[in-house]
Design a protein around this motif. Structure first.
Motif, short mmCIF file in Angstrom:
data_model
loop_
_atom_site.label_atom_id
_atom_site.label_comp_id
_atom_site.label_asym_id
_atom_site.label_seq_id
_atom_site.Cartn_x
_atom_site.Cartn_y
_atom_site.Cartn_z
N PRO A 1 54.19 32.49 20.65
CA PRO A 1 53.77 31.40 21.45
C PRO A 1 52.88 31.09 21.22
O PRO A 1 51.84 31.98 20.67
CB PRO A 1 53.98 31.38 22.70
N PRO A 2 51.96 29.81 21.01
CA PRO A 2 50.44 29.22 20.56
C PRO A 2 49.30 29.81 21.55
O PRO A 2 49.68 30.34 22.58
CB PRO A 2 50.65 27.80 20.69
N THR A 3 48.32 29.79 20.75
CA THR A 3 47.49 30.26 21.30
C THR A 3 46.73 28.29 22.15
O THR A 3 46.84 27.96 21.37
CB THR A 3 46.08 31.35 20.85
N PHE A 4 45.84 28.95 22.95
CA PHE A 4 45.07 27.56 23.48
C PHE A 4 43.45 27.70 23.44
O PHE A 4 43.39 28.85 24.62
CB PHE A 4 45.12 26.97 24.46
N ASN A 5 42.43 27.02 22.54
CA ASN A 5 40.82 27.02 22.97
C ASN A 5 40.67 26.11 23.74
O ASN A 5 40.08 26.18 24.21
CB ASN A 5 40.07 27.20 21.56
N HIS A 6 41.10 24.92 23.11
CA HIS A 6 40.05 23.87 23.64
C HIS A 6 40.07 22.37 22.37
O HIS A 6 40.47 22.46 20.92
CB HIS A 6 38.72 23.82 23.40
N SER A 7 41.04 21.54 22.97
CA SER A 7 40.82 19.83 22.00
C SER A 7 40.95 19.21 22.08
O SER A 7 40.33 18.53 23.65
CB SER A 7 42.43 19.94 21.82
N ARG B 1 53.82 23.52 27.73
CA ARG B 1 54.96 23.26 27.88
C ARG B 1 55.91 24.29 26.57
O ARG B 1 57.06 25.25 27.20
CB ARG B 1 55.46 21.28 27.52
N ALA B 2 55.40 24.48 25.86
CA ALA B 2 55.80 25.27 24.47
C ALA B 2 55.40 26.53 25.08
O ALA B 2 55.86 27.71 25.22
CB ALA B 2 54.84 25.09 23.32
N VAL B 3 54.18 26.84 26.03
CA VAL B 3 54.52 28.27 26.29
C VAL B 3 55.54 29.00 28.01
O VAL B 3 56.50 30.07 27.48
CB VAL B 3 53.06 28.77 26.85
N GLU B 4 55.87 27.55 28.14
CA GLU B 4 56.33 27.78 28.87
C GLU B 4 57.71 27.91 29.11
O GLU B 4 58.73 28.49 29.87
CB GLU B 4 56.19 26.74 30.11
N ARG B 5 58.56 27.40 27.70
CA ARG B 5 59.95 27.71 27.22
C ARG B 5 59.84 28.44 26.92
O ARG B 5 60.61 29.89 26.88
CB ARG B 5 59.34 26.73 26.35
N GLN B 6 58.70 29.64 26.36
CA GLN B 6 59.35 30.89 25.67
C GLN B 6 58.65 31.54 26.69
O GLN B 6 59.90 33.04 26.95
CB GLN B 6 57.86 31.59 24.18
N LEU B 7 58.79 31.70 27.85
CA LEU B 7 58.39 32.62 28.69
C LEU B 7 59.64 32.68 29.45
O LEU B 7 60.72 33.74 30.23
CB LEU B 7 57.05 31.71 30.22
N GLU B 8 60.51 30.75 29.62
CA GLU B 8 61.99 30.92 30.11
C GLU B 8 62.85 32.07 29.58
O GLU B 8 63.59 32.22 29.54
CB GLU B 8 62.27 29.51 30.52
N ILE B 9 63.12 31.72 27.88
CA ILE B 9 63.17 32.80 26.86
C ILE B 9 63.33 33.80 27.55
O ILE B 9 64.23 35.02 26.94
CB ILE B 9 63.11 31.92 25.30
#
Length: 215
Positions: A31-37, A48-56
């Motif tokens: 899962p990706p990390t997040f800082n600031h963008s 969304r990417a993190v939530e997908r991995q949590l569901e898996i």
């Protein structure tokens, strides 16, 4: 009697329950990390990417909050620490609470409204059907209520198609959105084949007319 008890124990050994390492399974998906963008929509992509991995990984509500927040860094982690400090009981922070507050802080509501307007105004124009479908799918995430019902999703997709395709599709009904897309792709492919044959025929006619004639 003692022998009978021993035989029963041998025939029915105690089953050992294995505890799943959900965090390990979650991290296995990288899962990706997040800082600031500077691109605020990247925060929504991260969520969304993190939530997908949590569901898996089949995480429960509390595990989702713990594992997702563990992927925050820098400014995003500072926000999370501040949010927890202002919450009465951090153990009661649900995934829905985390998701809604993360999005409201990192993704301005005004930007979400603009993306929804962009989705509702989307037209095929010079795009192929597959390109239009991909753009439709990408923007529909900003208008979940507008595409919640399959029939509404079909109508919005149909309205964005070019007039010629709409005319050929309006007389038909489709069981679901995917069937509509598949039919649009088939019609477009058939049209291209016909146009290619027409151009080939016209080129042949042009070539025959340009040949010199001798008397």
């Amino acid at each position: 009697m003692a022998q009978t008890i021993q035989n029963n124990q041998n025939n029915h050994p105690q089953q050992v329950l294995q505890v799943r390492d959900k965090r390990g399974e979650f991290l296995k998906g990288r899962p990706p990390t997040f800082n600031h963008s500077p691109d605020r929509l990247q925060a929504d992509d991260w969520l969304r990417a993190v939530e997908r991995q949590l569901e898996i990984a089949q995480c429960d509500d509390r595990e989702k909050v713990l594992y997702a927040s563990g992927q925050l860094q820098g400014a995003a982690l500072d926000w999370w620490d501040s949010f927890q400090n202002g919450y009465p009981n951090t153990n009661q922070i649900t995934w829905q609470v985390f998701r809604e507050n993360f999005r409201s802080h990192h993704v301005p509501a005004g930007l979400m409204r603009l993306k929804r307007k962009e989705f509702l105004a989307l037209k095929q124009g010079g795009m192929s059907v597959s390109e239009y479908r991909d753009k439709f799918t990408q923007l529909s995430r900003y208008a979940p209520n507008d595409v919640e019902a399959d029939q509404d999703k079909q109508e919005l997709f149909m309205e964005g198609l070019n007039d010629g395709l709409q005319y050929q599709l309006l007389s038909q009904s489709f069981a679901n959105y995917q069937q509509l897309v598949d039919k649009a792709l088939v019609i477009e492919s058939k049209r291209r084949d016909m146009e290619a044959k027409k151009r080939k025929f016209q080129n042949q006619q042009l070539g025959s007319n340009s040949r010199p004639r001798f008397s």
